[in-house]
Write a protein that holds these residues in place. Structure first.
Motif, PDB file in Angstrom:
ATOM      1  N   PHE A 147      47.528  31.294  27.975  1.00 16.06           N
ATOM      2  CA  PHE A 147      47.387  31.700  26.265  1.00 16.06           C
ATOM      3  C   PHE A 147      47.714  31.086  24.926  1.00 16.06           C
ATOM      4  O   PHE A 147      48.686  30.272  25.247  1.00 16.06           O
ATOM      5  CB  PHE A 147      47.943  33.180  26.580  1.00 16.06           C
ATOM      6  CG  PHE A 147      47.770  33.926  25.267  1.00 16.06           C
ATOM      7  CD1 PHE A 147      46.627  34.766  25.618  1.00 16.06           C
ATOM      8  CD2 PHE A 147      48.475  34.111  24.556  1.00 16.06           C
ATOM      9  CE1 PHE A 147      45.848  35.814  24.434  1.00 16.06           C
ATOM     10  CE2 PHE A 147      47.827  34.941  22.693  1.00 16.06           C
ATOM     11  CZ  PHE A 147      46.776  35.588  23.357  1.00 16.06           C
ATOM     12  N   PRO A 148      47.153  30.985  23.760  1.00 16.76           N
ATOM     13  CA  PRO A 148      45.207  31.721  24.162  1.00 16.76           C
ATOM     14  C   PRO A 148      44.229  30.326  24.445  1.00 16.76           C
ATOM     15  O   PRO A 148      45.103  29.544  24.753  1.00 16.76           O
ATOM     16  CB  PRO A 148      45.275  31.773  22.857  1.00 16.76           C
ATOM     17  CG  PRO A 148      46.795  30.612  21.879  1.00 16.76           C
ATOM     18  CD  PRO A 148      47.889  30.578  22.753  1.00 16.76           C
ATOM     19  N   SER A 149      43.779  30.873  24.997  1.00 15.28           N
ATOM     20  CA  SER A 149      42.876  29.544  25.593  1.00 15.28           C
ATOM     21  C   SER A 149      41.761  30.800  26.181  1.00 15.28           C
ATOM     22  O   SER A 149      41.891  31.682  26.785  1.00 15.28           O
ATOM     23  CB  SER A 149      43.844  29.163  27.246  1.00 15.28           C
ATOM     24  OG  SER A 149      43.046  28.476  28.164  1.00 15.28           O
ATOM     25  N   ILE A 150      40.641  29.683  26.373  1.00 25.87           N
ATOM     26  CA  ILE A 150      39.210  30.397  26.909  1.00 25.87           C
ATOM     27  C   ILE A 150      39.747  30.522  28.266  1.00 25.87           C
ATOM     28  O   ILE A 150      38.670  30.971  29.025  1.00 25.87           O
ATOM     29  CB  ILE A 150      37.916  29.296  26.597  1.00 25.87           C
ATOM     30  CG1 ILE A 150      38.171  27.657  27.036  1.00 25.87           C
ATOM     31  CG2 ILE A 150      37.738  29.271  24.701  1.00 25.87           C
ATOM     32  CD1 ILE A 150      37.511  27.151  27.300  1.00 25.87           C
ATOM     33  N   PHE A 151      40.812  29.615  29.054  1.00 32.08           N
ATOM     34  CA  PHE A 151      40.732  30.240  31.036  1.00 32.08           C
ATOM     35  C   PHE A 151      40.856  31.507  30.642  1.00 32.08           C
ATOM     36  O   PHE A 151      41.224  31.631  32.126  1.00 32.08           O
ATOM     37  CB  PHE A 151      41.477  29.024  31.118  1.00 32.08           C
ATOM     38  CG  PHE A 151      41.047  27.398  30.826  1.00 32.08           C
ATOM     39  CD1 PHE A 151      39.401  27.346  31.276  1.00 32.08           C
ATOM     40  CD2 PHE A 151      41.325  26.644  29.869  1.00 32.08           C
ATOM     41  CE1 PHE A 151      38.721  25.952  30.761  1.00 32.08           C
ATOM     42  CE2 PHE A 151      41.266  25.826  29.893  1.00 32.08           C
ATOM     43  CZ  PHE A 151      39.765  25.302  30.606  1.00 32.08           C
ATOM     44  N   ASN A 152      42.048  32.561  29.818  1.00 33.41           N
ATOM     45  CA  ASN A 152      42.638  33.347  30.067  1.00 33.41           C
ATOM     46  C   ASN A 152      41.025  34.512  29.452  1.00 33.41           C
ATOM     47  O   ASN A 152      40.609  34.949  28.575  1.00 33.41           O
ATOM     48  CB  ASN A 152      43.600  33.767  28.945  1.00 33.41           C
ATOM     49  CG  ASN A 152      44.512  34.656  29.423  1.00 33.41           C
ATOM     50  OD1 ASN A 152      43.970  35.914  29.312  1.00 33.41           O
ATOM     51  ND2 ASN A 152      45.218  34.472  29.718  1.00 33.41           N
ATOM     52  N   ASP A 153      40.569  35.677  30.148  1.00 36.19           N
ATOM     53  CA  ASP A 153      40.403  36.393  30.183  1.00 36.19           C
ATOM     54  C   ASP A 153      40.490  37.420  29.334  1.00 36.19           C
ATOM     55  O   ASP A 153      39.108  38.892  29.220  1.00 36.19           O
ATOM     56  CB  ASP A 153      39.499  37.542  31.720  1.00 36.19           C
ATOM     57  CG  ASP A 153      38.763  36.328  32.403  1.00 36.19           C
ATOM     58  OD1 ASP A 153      38.296  35.527  32.173  1.00 36.19           O
ATOM     59  OD2 ASP A 153      39.021  36.401  33.838  1.00 36.19           O
ATOM     60  N   ARG A 154      41.745  37.509  28.762  1.00 33.60           N
ATOM     61  CA  ARG A 154      42.209  39.042  28.114  1.00 33.60           C
ATOM     62  C   ARG A 154      42.288  38.399  26.691  1.00 33.60           C
ATOM     63  O   ARG A 154      42.592  38.449  25.778  1.00 33.60           O
ATOM     64  CB  ARG A 154      43.775  38.710  28.713  1.00 33.60           C
ATOM     65  CG  ARG A 154      43.860  40.479  30.002  1.00 33.60           C
ATOM     66  CD  ARG A 154      45.429  40.289  29.923  1.00 33.60           C
ATOM     67  NE  ARG A 154      45.009  41.806  31.248  1.00 33.60           N
ATOM     68  CZ  ARG A 154      44.342  42.760  31.376  1.00 33.60           C
ATOM     69  NH1 ARG A 154      44.632  43.299  30.344  1.00 33.60           N
ATOM     70  NH2 ARG A 154      45.577  43.066  32.630  1.00 33.60           N
TER      71      ARG A 154
END
Length: 225
Positions: A151-158
């Motif tokens: 996080f923060p990342s596009i790979f984190n659904d939240r």
């Protein structure tokens, strides 16, 4: 390094391979456009592919013929997703609750082929069309897992990010450093990757990553800067 291992060496579905996966050959992306708004979609796709190529230093381009491609991007309707996906994957089932899909085929960690499917009507309905394009095309470079630990990342659904974050830029640069090779295990990635991270820090890449990633064309097109 933990973030790279989490999204790069693990799998979103099925057993974790725990080896590094990446491309050696250039990516040749063919868009199978089965819906309307072709010009808009291609503008979004081209902008993101351009940024991925700039970040990684890897050759990525869109091609006009499926025969020339090693990446197929399907833009289709929700009602066609299951039959088309299964026809391209020898009957692979779609995990429940999945909106957009990506699949890579590897040999000894080297990615040889990839498939992305985006049901444009359903993705647009949920305001996820851009994030589907960004996440799935980025994942097929060798970062296929989602994780709440990154996080923060596009790979984190939240995460609310629909475009690449500074952390995503760092992960891509790390993954495509030539010292990290397909097939490397966790300890090799940690050992070699530590030196790469130190270099990225000394050169200012890490400190400036959040600012640098926002120079991408998609940020401009969507009015983020």
């Amino acid at each position: 390094m933990d973030s790279l291992i989490e999204v790069g060496l693990r799998a979103e579905h099925g057993p974790d391979p725990m080896i590094l996966r990446k491309w050696r050959q250039p990516l040749q992306v063919y868009v199978d456009h089965q819906v309307g708004d072709r010009a808009l979609h291609e503008q979004l796709i081209d902008a993101h592919l351009q940024q991925l190529a700039q970040i990684t230093g890897h050759r990525i381009q869109r091609v006009g013929a499926k025969a020339d491609a090693n990446v197929e991007l399907l833009l289709l309707r929700q009602q066609d997703l299951v039959p088309v996906w299964q026809s391209r994957t020898d009957g692979e089932r779609i995990p429940q609750g999945t909106l957009c899909l990506a699949r890579i085929w590897t040999r000894d960690g080297e990615i040889r082929r990839a498939l992305v499917a985006i049901p444009v009507d359903q993705a647009s309905l949920h305001g996820k069309l851009v994030s589907c394009i960004v996440e799935e095309l980025t994942q097929i470079l060798g970062l296929p897992n989602d994780s709440e630990r990154v996080f923060p990342s596009i790979f984190n659904d939240r995460s609310t990010d629909q475009l690449l974050s500074g952390l995503d830029l760092i992960l891509l640069k790390l993954l495509y450093d030539p010292r990290l090779q397909p097939g490397m295990g966790v300890e090799q990635v940690r050992g070699i990757g530590k030196g790469v991270v130190d270099e990225l820090a000394r050169s200012g890449v890490i400190a400036n990553a959040a600012r640098q990633v926002r120079t991408g064309e998609l940020y401009r097109l969507l009015g983020y800067r």
